[in-house]
Motif scaffolding. Structure first.
Motif, PDB file in Angstrom:
ATOM      1  N   VAL A 201       1.330   7.805   5.738  1.00 43.93           N
ATOM      2  CA  VAL A 201       0.773   6.623   5.061  1.00 43.93           C
ATOM      3  C   VAL A 201      -0.165   5.815   6.103  1.00 43.93           C
ATOM      4  CG1 VAL A 201       2.821   6.491   3.770  1.00 43.93           C
ATOM      5  CG2 VAL A 201       2.773   5.159   5.949  1.00 43.93           C
ATOM      6  N   PHE A 202      -0.914   4.967   5.807  1.00 45.73           N
ATOM      7  CA  PHE A 202      -1.583   3.991   6.528  1.00 45.73           C
ATOM      8  C   PHE A 202      -1.822   2.632   5.859  1.00 45.73           C
ATOM      9  CE2 PHE A 202      -5.769   2.293   8.681  1.00 45.73           C
ATOM     10  CZ  PHE A 202      -5.028   2.169   9.916  1.00 45.73           C
ATOM     11  N   TRP A 203      -2.703   2.669   4.544  1.00 46.99           N
ATOM     12  CA  TRP A 203      -3.039   1.579   3.820  1.00 46.99           C
ATOM     13  C   TRP A 203      -1.859   1.227   2.828  1.00 46.99           C
ATOM     14  CZ3 TRP A 203      -6.203  -0.872   6.327  1.00 46.99           C
ATOM     15  CH2 TRP A 203      -7.599  -0.237   6.977  1.00 46.99           C
ATOM     16  N   SER A 204      -1.726  -0.046   2.696  1.00 45.87           N
ATOM     17  CA  SER A 204      -0.930  -0.581   1.269  1.00 45.87           C
ATOM     18  C   SER A 204      -1.725  -0.121   0.228  1.00 45.87           C
ATOM     19  CB  SER A 204      -0.722  -1.964   1.582  1.00 45.87           C
ATOM     20  OG  SER A 204      -0.216  -2.318   0.271  1.00 45.87           O
ATOM     21  N   ARG A 205      -0.789  -0.077  -0.876  1.00 42.36           N
ATOM     22  CA  ARG A 205      -1.362   0.460  -2.176  1.00 42.36           C
ATOM     23  C   ARG A 205      -2.303  -0.607  -2.845  1.00 42.36           C
ATOM     24  NH1 ARG A 205       2.390   1.019  -6.443  1.00 42.36           N
ATOM     25  NH2 ARG A 205       0.606   1.444  -7.495  1.00 42.36           N
ATOM     26  N   THR A 206      -2.149  -1.919  -2.368  1.00 39.51           N
ATOM     27  CA  THR A 206      -2.765  -2.951  -2.762  1.00 39.51           C
ATOM     28  C   THR A 206      -4.046  -3.295  -2.175  1.00 39.51           C
ATOM     29  OG1 THR A 206      -1.581  -4.691  -1.643  1.00 39.51           O
ATOM     30  CG2 THR A 206      -0.721  -4.272  -3.795  1.00 39.51           C
ATOM     31  N   TYR A 207      -5.044  -4.101  -2.528  1.00 40.40           N
ATOM     32  CA  TYR A 207      -6.053  -4.579  -2.147  1.00 40.40           C
ATOM     33  C   TYR A 207      -6.717  -5.752  -2.695  1.00 40.40           C
ATOM     34  CZ  TYR A 207      -8.574  -1.994  -5.777  1.00 40.40           C
ATOM     35  OH  TYR A 207      -9.146  -1.552  -6.903  1.00 40.40           O
ATOM     36  N   CYS A 208      -7.480  -6.459  -2.051  1.00 44.22           N
ATOM     37  CA  CYS A 208      -8.179  -7.762  -2.690  1.00 44.22           C
ATOM     38  C   CYS A 208      -9.497  -7.435  -2.771  1.00 44.22           C
ATOM     39  CB  CYS A 208      -7.997  -8.890  -1.713  1.00 44.22           C
ATOM     40  SG  CYS A 208      -8.694 -10.352  -2.342  1.00 44.22           S
ATOM     41  N   LEU A 209     -10.310  -7.497  -3.839  1.00 44.75           N
ATOM     42  CA  LEU A 209     -11.713  -7.333  -4.023  1.00 44.75           C
ATOM     43  C   LEU A 209     -12.332  -8.370  -4.663  1.00 44.75           C
ATOM     44  CD1 LEU A 209     -14.148  -5.093  -3.539  1.00 44.75           C
ATOM     45  CD2 LEU A 209     -13.611  -4.316  -6.035  1.00 44.75           C
TER      46      LEU A 209
END
Length: 137
Positions: free
Chosen positions: A107-115
């Protein structure tokens, strides 16, 4: 200074997105060398999508990416590709460091993001411009 419109055969455009991605569990694992490498990865990946990295920076647990994109790009697919490619390469190149933090999990990134979409004129200015258009008779 006004920004220059980009052109394709059938349209003119100027599209910018501000992307914020966070590490899994907001772990403070991004080091200075990792940040520099992530900037290279994002720039290379965006170029493959015929997009451009405008600005890039981050902290130990998240990144901010300002990018110029073209209208052929589906934003969710672009973000998914950016996260997938960068995660795979960073986990490979900085495996020893990340294995200590994530106990060997891939793993590295969270599943969520803000665009966020962003542009030159504030929404109020554009709304006012549209309201002032001549009435159709």
């Amino acid at each position: 200074m006004p920004q220059q419109l980009n052109k394709l055969r059938h349209c003119s455009y100027l599209i910018h997105f501000h992307l914020v991605v966070a590490t899994k569990y907001r772990r403070k694992c991004i080091t200075k060398p990792m940040l520099e490498r992530l900037g290279q990865i994002f720039e290379e990946t965006l170029n493959k999508w015929e997009c451009e990295l405008v600005e890039f920076n981050g902290e130990a647990d998240h990144l901010h990416i300002l990018m110029s994109v073209n209208p052929k790009v589906q934003p969710s697919k672009l973000v998914n590709n950016l996260k997938t490619v960068s995660s795979r390469l960073i986990r490979k190149e900085f495996a020893e460091h990340l294995n200590q933090i994530y106990l060997g999990k891939p793993v590295f990134w969270s599943r969520t993001y803000c665009l966020l979409s962003c542009g030159g004129a504030p929404l109020a200015v554009i709304k006012h411009y549209i309201e002032q258009q001549a009435e159709i008779e």
